[in-house]
Design an enzyme around this catalytic site. Structure first.
Site, PDB file in Angstrom:
ATOM      1  N   ASP A  26       2.027 -10.754  -2.035  1.00  0.00           N
ATOM      2  CA  ASP A  26       1.291 -10.029  -3.075  1.00  0.00           C
ATOM      3  C   ASP A  26       0.436 -11.023  -3.868  1.00  0.00           C
ATOM      4  O   ASP A  26       0.892 -12.130  -4.179  1.00  0.00           O
ATOM      5  CB  ASP A  26       2.285  -9.315  -4.007  1.00  0.00           C
ATOM      6  CG  ASP A  26       1.617  -8.229  -4.828  1.00  0.00           C
ATOM      7  OD1 ASP A  26       1.935  -7.047  -4.616  1.00  0.00           O
ATOM      8  OD2 ASP A  26       0.764  -8.565  -5.680  1.00  0.00           O
ATOM      9  N   ASN A  83       6.222   2.544  -4.082  1.00  0.00           N
ATOM     10  CA  ASN A  83       5.711   3.428  -5.116  1.00  0.00           C
ATOM     11  C   ASN A  83       4.899   4.548  -4.478  1.00  0.00           C
ATOM     12  O   ASN A  83       4.178   4.327  -3.505  1.00  0.00           O
ATOM     13  CB  ASN A  83       4.836   2.637  -6.097  1.00  0.00           C
ATOM     14  CG  ASN A  83       5.635   1.575  -6.836  1.00  0.00           C
ATOM     15  OD1 ASN A  83       6.790   1.790  -7.186  1.00  0.00           O
ATOM     16  ND2 ASN A  83       5.025   0.424  -7.076  1.00  0.00           N
ATOM     17  N   GLN A  90       1.832   3.895  -7.916  1.00  0.00           N
ATOM     18  CA  GLN A  90       1.104   3.406  -6.737  1.00  0.00           C
ATOM     19  C   GLN A  90      -0.354   3.144  -7.084  1.00  0.00           C
ATOM     20  O   GLN A  90      -1.025   4.010  -7.655  1.00  0.00           O
ATOM     21  CB  GLN A  90       1.190   4.446  -5.604  1.00  0.00           C
ATOM     22  CG  GLN A  90       0.555   3.956  -4.302  1.00  0.00           C
ATOM     23  CD  GLN A  90       0.741   4.939  -3.148  1.00  0.00           C
ATOM     24  OE1 GLN A  90       1.207   6.071  -3.339  1.00  0.00           O
ATOM     25  NE2 GLN A  90       0.370   4.508  -1.950  1.00  0.00           N
ATOM     26  N   SER A  91      -0.839   1.940  -6.756  1.00  0.00           N
ATOM     27  CA  SER A  91      -2.231   1.602  -7.057  1.00  0.00           C
ATOM     28  C   SER A  91      -3.068   1.382  -5.800  1.00  0.00           C
ATOM     29  O   SER A  91      -4.299   1.355  -5.871  1.00  0.00           O
ATOM     30  CB  SER A  91      -2.295   0.350  -7.945  1.00  0.00           C
ATOM     31  OG  SER A  91      -1.761  -0.771  -7.274  1.00  0.00           O
ATOM     32  N   VAL A  92      -2.426   1.211  -4.658  1.00  0.00           N
ATOM     33  CA  VAL A  92      -3.152   1.048  -3.388  1.00  0.00           C
ATOM     34  C   VAL A  92      -2.707   2.159  -2.441  1.00  0.00           C
ATOM     35  O   VAL A  92      -1.510   2.311  -2.170  1.00  0.00           O
ATOM     36  CB  VAL A  92      -2.885  -0.334  -2.752  1.00  0.00           C
ATOM     37  CG1 VAL A  92      -3.562  -0.432  -1.395  1.00  0.00           C
ATOM     38  CG2 VAL A  92      -3.363  -1.461  -3.665  1.00  0.00           C
ATOM     39  N   HIS A  96       3.093   0.870   1.405  1.00  0.00           N
ATOM     40  CA  HIS A  96       3.594  -0.506   1.412  1.00  0.00           C
ATOM     41  C   HIS A  96       4.974  -0.554   0.775  1.00  0.00           C
ATOM     42  O   HIS A  96       5.253   0.165  -0.186  1.00  0.00           O
ATOM     43  CB  HIS A  96       2.635  -1.451   0.678  1.00  0.00           C
ATOM     44  CG  HIS A  96       2.181  -0.972  -0.662  1.00  0.00           C
ATOM     45  ND1 HIS A  96       1.224  -0.004  -0.825  1.00  0.00           N
ATOM     46  CD2 HIS A  96       2.571  -1.308  -1.912  1.00  0.00           C
ATOM     47  CE1 HIS A  96       1.037   0.226  -2.104  1.00  0.00           C
ATOM     48  NE2 HIS A  96       1.844  -0.542  -2.805  1.00  0.00           N
TER      49      HIS A  96
END
Ligand code: AMP
Length: 110
Positions: A26, A83, A90-92, A96
């Site tokens: 990350d 997430n 969740q941001s992407v 994952h």
């Protein structure tokens, strides 16, 4: 953005790769070890999986365990997080699994 990492268009610090799964560090690590494990198939989140993804999801979790093993997290323990959506943090929008370790994890996560 993770598709670009899979395609090799943007660099990543890869720690594991096979035909189905890729793992890389990350860019904003939240622990001494913070690796993201992703399926190469573009699935948005666990909420978007289909029955056909059963084997792939198994490979993803086994790869996360293998990454943790390679990173020396087995004895001390570690955390896996995925997430989902806005309230999940969740941001992407590419599924994952976070592998977090090397420090004491807290609960509840906040
Ligand atoms: P989430 O908030 O669960 O969607 O997690 C997305 C994670 O992706 C965050 O921890 C970011 O720091 C990480 N991230 C975003 N872009 C990159 C990138 N190009 N390389 C590595 N990690 C990334």
């Amino acid at each position: 953005i993770f598709q670009q990492i899979i395609d090799g268009d943007i660099p990543a610090d890869k720690v594991y790769e096979d035909d189905f799964v890729l793992a890389f560090r990350d860019i904003q690590p939240q622990a001494p070890v913070h690796v993201l494990v992703i399926p190469k198939k573009p699935i948005v989140s666990v909420a978007h999986t289909e029955p056909d993804d059963e084997a792939l999801m198994g490979k993803l979790l086994l790869a996360a365990a293998e990454v943790a093993r390679r990173e020396g997290l087995d004895s001390g323990g570690y955390r896996l997080v995925t997430n989902i959506g806005k309230q999940g943090g969740q941001s992407v929008d590419h599924l994952h699994v976070h592998v977090l370790g090397g420090r004491q994890m807290l609960w509840p996560p906040g």
